[in-house]
Design a protein around this motif. Structure first.
Motif, PDB file in Angstrom:
ATOM      1  N   ARG A  97      32.587  35.524  43.385  1.00  0.00           N
ATOM      2  CA  ARG A  97      34.017  35.476  43.070  1.00  0.00           C
ATOM      3  C   ARG A  97      34.629  36.880  43.146  1.00  0.00           C
ATOM      4  O   ARG A  97      35.721  37.066  43.697  1.00  0.00           O
ATOM      5  N   GLN A 101      37.491  38.064  45.781  1.00  0.00           N
ATOM      6  CA  GLN A 101      38.767  38.581  45.291  1.00  0.00           C
ATOM      7  C   GLN A 101      39.109  39.907  45.970  1.00  0.00           C
ATOM      8  O   GLN A 101      40.269  40.149  46.321  1.00  0.00           O
ATOM      9  N   LYS A 104      40.178  39.035  49.489  1.00  0.00           N
ATOM     10  CA  LYS A 104      41.508  38.419  49.469  1.00  0.00           C
ATOM     11  C   LYS A 104      42.597  39.474  49.257  1.00  0.00           C
ATOM     12  O   LYS A 104      43.690  39.368  49.829  1.00  0.00           O
ATOM     13  N   SER A 135      39.101  28.862  44.517  1.00  0.00           N
ATOM     14  CA  SER A 135      40.046  29.435  43.555  1.00  0.00           C
ATOM     15  C   SER A 135      39.296  30.097  42.401  1.00  0.00           C
ATOM     16  O   SER A 135      38.086  29.946  42.260  1.00  0.00           O
ATOM     17  N   LEU A 149      41.982  31.456  46.432  1.00  0.00           N
ATOM     18  CA  LEU A 149      41.196  32.388  47.228  1.00  0.00           C
ATOM     19  C   LEU A 149      41.211  31.920  48.683  1.00  0.00           C
ATOM     20  O   LEU A 149      42.033  32.323  49.466  1.00  0.00           O
TER      21      LEU A 149
END
Length: 176
Positions: A97, A101, A104, A135, A149
């Motif tokens: 994650r 992130q 992104k 997400s 995401l």
């Protein structure tokens, strides 16, 4: 001659009142319970190109490889970005994650990702990785929301017997 007297035998009636009362209560309860069940669906896109079609060379194609040894995040054209080895038979979802992130934030318009899944990966791991990739929970204005995401998930088979790549060495300038 002796007469044989037959005893009159009356057939017993079945008392199904208790059973009917149970059905009268059970059927509405089961029907009402169906309203509260929720089925979640994840739409998938399967990668594929027409014969002779080539992808643009400057396009960033994010690939997350899921194998029992761990997770790999890579750009299919430029190579490995991050390696996340499994810890005690559990995948590093938080690390995935965090990496996604960061990606992104650098490429905010990108919405698609390809999951390359090994044949030994169980269903629950696949679904958890898909949820992680799509997400993450974020706090906005004192309330928790699901931030996007990469919601457009495509699936692809990883080769059998695939092993986790060596960790990218940041000192040598490898990785992101």
């Amino acid at each position: 001659m002796r007469r044989r007297h037959r005893r009159l035998e009356a057939s017993a009636d079945l008392d199904i009142t208790a059973f009917l009362n149970l059905m009268i209560v059970l059927v509405p309860v089961l029907l009402l319970g169906m309203v509260f069940t929720q089925i979640r669906m994840i739409e998938l896109n399967f990668p594929g190109m027409e014969a002779g079609e080539a992808p643009p060379t400057d396009q960033f194609r994010l690939v997350v490889t899921v194998i029992p040894d761990g997770l790999e995040v890579a750009d299919s054209d430029r190579g490995l970005i991050e390696v996340l080895p499994a810890k005690e038979q559990n995948q590093d979802y938080e690390g995935l994650r965090t990496v996604l992130q960061q990606i992104k934030s650098r490429v905010p318009d990108k919405t698609d990702v390809i999951l390359e899944v090994g044949p030994e990966v169980d269903y629950q791991t696949l679904v958890t990785v898909m949820d992680t990739v799509r997400s993450y929970s974020a706090v906005v204005a004192a309330s928790v929301v699901e931030a996007e995401l990469f919601p457009d998930v495509s699936l692809m088979d990883a080769e059998e017997g695939r092993t986790l790549a060596a960790r990218a060495d940041a000192a040598n300038g490898e990785g992101a």
